[in-house]
Design a protein around this motif. Structure first.
Motif, short mmCIF file in Angstrom:
data_model
loop_
_atom_site.label_atom_id
_atom_site.label_comp_id
_atom_site.label_asym_id
_atom_site.label_seq_id
_atom_site.Cartn_x
_atom_site.Cartn_y
_atom_site.Cartn_z
N ALA A 4 -12.15 -6.63 2.84
CA ALA A 4 -11.97 -5.70 1.43
C ALA A 4 -10.77 -6.00 1.24
O ALA A 4 -9.55 -6.25 1.76
CB ALA A 4 -12.39 -4.47 1.85
N LEU A 6 -7.13 -4.66 0.20
CA LEU A 6 -6.29 -3.46 0.83
C LEU A 6 -5.18 -3.60 0.03
O LEU A 6 -4.17 -4.68 0.65
CB LEU A 6 -6.40 -3.43 2.33
N ALA A 7 -4.77 -2.53 -0.63
CA ALA A 7 -3.30 -2.73 -1.36
C ALA A 7 -2.18 -2.53 -0.37
O ALA A 7 -2.22 -1.87 0.75
CB ALA A 7 -3.16 -1.38 -2.28
N ASP A 30 -5.18 -7.90 -3.31
CA ASP A 30 -5.35 -6.49 -3.46
C ASP A 30 -5.21 -6.54 -4.87
O ASP A 30 -4.84 -7.16 -5.56
CB ASP A 30 -4.50 -5.71 -2.54
N MET A 31 -5.33 -4.93 -5.20
CA MET A 31 -5.37 -4.99 -6.70
C MET A 31 -4.15 -5.34 -7.67
O MET A 31 -3.22 -4.82 -7.24
CB MET A 31 -5.99 -3.48 -7.24
N GLN A 59 -8.27 -9.36 -7.88
CA GLN A 59 -9.03 -8.11 -8.32
C GLN A 59 -7.87 -7.51 -9.30
O GLN A 59 -6.66 -7.40 -9.13
CB GLN A 59 -8.88 -7.19 -7.12
N ASN A 86 -11.62 -3.67 -10.33
CA ASN A 86 -11.70 -2.25 -9.50
C ASN A 86 -11.99 -1.09 -10.43
O ASN A 86 -11.36 -0.58 -11.21
CB ASN A 86 -9.99 -2.14 -8.83
N LYS A 128 -15.93 -3.87 -8.13
CA LYS A 128 -15.81 -3.03 -6.68
C LYS A 128 -15.86 -1.65 -7.23
O LYS A 128 -14.65 -1.11 -7.78
CB LYS A 128 -14.82 -3.62 -5.76
N TYR A 166 -12.16 9.94 1.54
CA TYR A 166 -12.58 9.32 2.69
C TYR A 166 -13.51 10.09 3.63
O TYR A 166 -13.73 9.95 4.70
CB TYR A 166 -11.60 8.43 3.42
N MET A 211 -18.82 -5.70 3.20
CA MET A 211 -17.43 -5.83 3.30
C MET A 211 -16.69 -4.66 4.29
O MET A 211 -17.12 -3.42 4.14
CB MET A 211 -17.28 -5.52 1.73
N VAL A 212 -15.52 -5.35 5.12
CA VAL A 212 -14.99 -4.34 5.99
C VAL A 212 -13.50 -4.17 5.54
O VAL A 212 -12.92 -5.25 5.21
CB VAL A 212 -14.95 -5.05 7.18
N GLY A 213 -13.04 -3.02 5.53
CA GLY A 213 -11.76 -2.65 5.07
C GLY A 213 -10.92 -2.14 6.29
O GLY A 213 -10.14 -2.97 6.94
C1 LIG Z 1 -4.79 1.05 2.75
C2 LIG Z 1 -6.05 0.86 1.80
C3 LIG Z 1 -5.69 0.08 0.62
C4 LIG Z 1 -6.78 -0.32 -0.19
N1 LIG Z 1 -6.72 -0.83 -1.31
C5 LIG Z 1 -7.76 -1.27 -2.28
C6 LIG Z 1 -7.71 -2.19 -3.30
O1 LIG Z 1 -6.39 -2.87 -3.44
N2 LIG Z 1 -8.64 -2.45 -4.16
C7 LIG Z 1 -9.94 -1.88 -3.74
O2 LIG Z 1 -10.80 -2.29 -4.24
N3 LIG Z 1 -9.94 -0.92 -2.67
C8 LIG Z 1 -9.16 -0.83 -1.87
N4 LIG Z 1 -9.12 0.00 -0.51
C9 LIG Z 1 -10.52 0.50 -0.37
C10 LIG Z 1 -11.25 -0.72 0.54
O3 LIG Z 1 -11.35 -1.88 0.09
C11 LIG Z 1 -12.61 -0.16 0.80
O4 LIG Z 1 -13.48 -0.08 -0.16
C12 LIG Z 1 -12.66 1.27 1.94
O5 LIG Z 1 -11.41 1.37 2.51
C13 LIG Z 1 -13.82 1.59 2.46
O6 LIG Z 1 -13.94 0.61 3.21
P1 LIG Z 1 -13.97 0.76 5.01
O7 LIG Z 1 -14.74 2.14 5.40
O8 LIG Z 1 -14.36 -0.51 5.42
O9 LIG Z 1 -12.42 1.00 5.03
C14 LIG Z 1 -8.08 0.41 0.04
C15 LIG Z 1 -8.21 0.99 1.22
C16 LIG Z 1 -7.19 1.38 2.07
C17 LIG Z 1 -7.57 2.00 3.31
#
Ligand SMILES: Cc1cc2nc3c(=O)[nH]c(=O)nc-3n(C[C@H](O)[C@H](O)[C@H](O)COP(=O)(O)O)c2cc1C
Length: 328
Positions: A4, A6-7, A30-31, A59, A86, A128, A166, A211-213
């Motif tokens: 995923a 992650l900003a 990241d975005m 993104q 996004n 997304k 969340y 997808m894993v974040g």
């Molecule tokens: C620190 C952090 C930064 C994130 N940044 C973005 C981002 O830049 N773009 C995006 O689409 N989602 C972003 N997300 C959301 C994740 O991509 C993901 O959709 C969300 O955490 C759920 O997945 P997970 O349960 O596997 O973490 C972010 C999440 C976290 C925790």
């Protein structure tokens, strides 16, 4: 199995670490705000995109179709292998201006953005998103159909609404309803940490992938490991403590090379995640957070690695955490 975006985490350096396990899999920046690319300044997040050893999707976020189209054009010219839009970011700074998750409340504008971007580039355009803005208004199937009809080639859905943040559990069944309604691939996202989670999510949702974040924070091996497990290849396992410390040291060293002394500040959050749960991790973490001396931080990690369990016996060839810098 996708990493995923992650900003503040999935920068070029983190992507390089992910590739030690996941090879040339598609990864994302990241975005990036479209406005940063509009005015012809090459955004630093996109520097060297075409030189990475595998494909990288960019993104983008904004609420203006033309700005998004122009940014997508520039990202493609800079080497983007795909453009992802996004529509899930809940951060007020983003959503207040109508970008990110705010588009969940305006499916017509969301579709216009997809159409404008798809017409502007030749690379695939994906979205997304979350399930919707809030439980009462969410219509993920209706949104997905509109996005598909506008030209989206893939949809990744985080199984929560914007209002949920969340909280609660990701609703993988709701992702399944979307999957059954559209023809484009659907990637399920939310609360997947292990191969078992991924299998259960795929069984429940029928999604084309996951997808894993958060499970990758401080653990860049996660995507490659889950890819191997799902494909029935041998599980490379979680690196032992010494390997994790060498990897953390590498990460810090690469950040220092890229950003100078500021790299130490950037590294702190990564090191915090990387050391969580390691024997002796808490005092080491505290010492690393306190020091402003990059050389001391590197020395602390080197010493901890030398003293840690998991010292390799014999050859270390083929171990992804061994790099030229950690071998110095
Ligand atoms: C620190 C952090 C930064 C994130 N940044 C973005 C981002 O830049 N773009 C995006 O689409 N989602 C972003 N997300 C959301 C994740 O991509 C993901 O959709 C969300 O955490 C759920 O997945 P997970 O349960 O596997 O973490 C972010 C999440 C976290 C925790």
């Amino acid at each position: 199995m996708l990493q995923a975006p992650l900003a503040g985490v999935t920068d070029r350096i983190f992507r390089g670490l992910v590739r030690r396990w996941a090879g040339d899999t598609l990864l994302f920046t990241d975005m990036v705000p479209a406005s940063r690319l509009e005015d012809d300044r090459s955004h630093r997040k996109l520097a060297g995109l075409g030189d990475e050893p595998g494909p990288v999707g960019v993104q983008l976020f904004d609420h203006r179709p033309e700005a998004m189209a122009e940014a997508a054009r520039r990202a493609e010219a800079l080497g983007a292998a795909a453009i992802d839009i996004n529509m899930g970011c809940p951060v007020p700074k983003v959503a207040r201006r109508g970008g990110g998750s705010a588009l969940l409340r305006d499916p017509e504008l969301a579709a216009r953005i997809v159409a404008a971007v798809a017409a502007a580039v030749t690379v695939p355009v994906s979205v997304k998103a979350r399930l919707g803005w809030c439980e009462t208004s969410a219509d993920p199937v209706g949104l997905a159909l509109r996005l598909q009809n506008a030209g989206a080639r893939r949809l990744t859905l985080h199984g929560r609404t914007r209002r949920q943040g969340y909280a609660g559990r990701a609703d993988w069944a709701a992702i399944g309803a979307v999957k059954r309604a559209v023809a484009i691939p659907v990637i399920a996202n939310g609360d997947i940490s292990t191969a078992d989670d991924a299998r259960r999510c795929l069984a429940l949702s029928g999604a084309d992938g996951v997808m894993v974040g958060r499970a990758t924070l401080g653990a860049p091996w996660t995507v490659g490991r889950l890819q191997a497990q799902l494909a029935g290849r041998p599980d490379p396992g979680e690196p032992p403590p010494q390997a994790r410390l060498l990897l953390a040291r590498d990460h810090l060293e690469l950040l220092l090379q890229a950003h100078g002394p500021h790299g130490l500040l950037i590294a702190r959050r990564h090191l915090g995640w990387a050391l969580a749960g390691l024997p002796g991790g808490a005092p080491l973490r505290a010492a690393l957070m306190q020091t402003g001396e990059a050389n001391l931080a590197l020395a602390l990690l080197t010493r901890a690695a030398a003293e840690a369990d998991g010292a390799p016996q014999g050859s270390t060839d083929g171990q992804p955490w061994r790099t030229s810098s950690s071998e110095k």
